[in-house]
Design an enzyme around this catalytic site. Structure first.
Site: not given
Length: 285
Positions: A49, A44, A107, A74
């Site tokens: 990120y 994931d 997200h 996401k």
């Protein structure tokens, strides 16, 4: 590895590996390689990120057949409308070096989520994404999206841990045939969760750590879980949770630990929304 079937028929591993806050790309790549070598097949990540490229490199170097991996990313708030979402999906695919994603999530529940969801739906129908879902949506937000779309989310990724058990939200999602996926399953160690005596007492019976007991508790609630670690020994420990089962009484004991409060922030607090997501939302105006 135990799997669960999503509402569109796709199967997903119930235990996966997350890379939130692993911002050093070299470290992220190695962590994903270690996780895959330790048996994890669900990975994931997210655009926010900023490590999709490292995840993609690890996937390529792992040597594991692509069809045996389940890769999730996401869409961030700055891309939360129809046109930006279409580009966001392509960016994630390019960053990861993949022809398709197994799952892609909105997200956060901010911005033009309906427009973004339309882009995800089109990509899903085109075969670029095998399953689409959401993250951090409350029950009413999830229901609104369901009622305004022809494709139901398969997953809602929310904070769930011993201190914030989200019993009502979990029950609602599961009642809607939307799987709950837990982020921060260990509450990032807050309130000494790794040494909590109540959890430790349960673990002694099975010769398991507090972390393993927490993961087992989540799995038995029917929740998908994605713990994170950059240490391979901890990854192996987290993965070793399929050889024991908590009793009904032990599940009830775990339920007593609920503080019923987020260990991070309130997604409905206007000040928090402005502070954390304000700059992204401004781009949509």
């Amino acid at each position: 590895m135990d799997t669960v079937k999503l509402n569109n028929g796709v199967e997903i591993p119930q235990l996966g590996f997350g890379v939130f806050q692993v911002t050093d790309l070299k470290q992220c790549k190695q962590a994903v390689l270690d996780a895959i070598n330790s048996g994890y097949r669900l990975i994931d990540t997210a655009a926010a990120y900023q490590n999709e490229t490292a995840v993609g490199e690890a996937i390529k170097e792992s040597g594991v057949d692509r069809k045996d991996l389940f890769i999730t990313s996401k869409l961030w708030v700055s891309d939360m409308n129809y046109e930006r979402a279409k580009k966001g999906i392509e960016t994630s695919l390019n960053n990861l070096g993949l022809d398709y994603l197994d799952m892609y999530l909105l997200h956060q529940p901010y911005g033009d989520t309906n427009g973004a969801w339309r882009a995800l739906t089109e990509a899903y129908k085109a075969g670029k994404i095998r399953a689409i879902g959401v993250s951090n949506f409350y029950a009413d937000q999830l229901k609104d999206l369901e009622l305004s779309s022809e494709v139901k989310p398969v997953v809602n990724q929310i904070e769930v841990n011993p201190w914030y058990q989200q019993k009502q939200e979990v029950a609602f999602n599961q009642g809607e045939d939307v799987k709950v996926e837990a982020w921060a399953p260990f509450a990032e160690g807050k309130h000494d969760v790794f040494t909590n005596e109540t959890i430790a007492e349960i673990g002694k019976k099975y010769n398991k750590s507090n972390g393993q007991v927490m993961l087992r508790w989540l799995l038995q609630r029917g929740i998908i879980v994605i713990p994170k670690s950059v240490h391979q020994q901890r990854m192996i420990e987290n993965f070793d949770v399929f050889d024991f089962k908590l009793s009904d009484d032990e599940m009830k004991t775990m339920a007593t630990l609920d503080k019923n409060e987020s260990q991070f922030f309130d997604h409905r607090d206007p000040t928090t929304i402005e502070q954390i997501f304000g700059s992204s939302l401004a781009q949509l105006k």
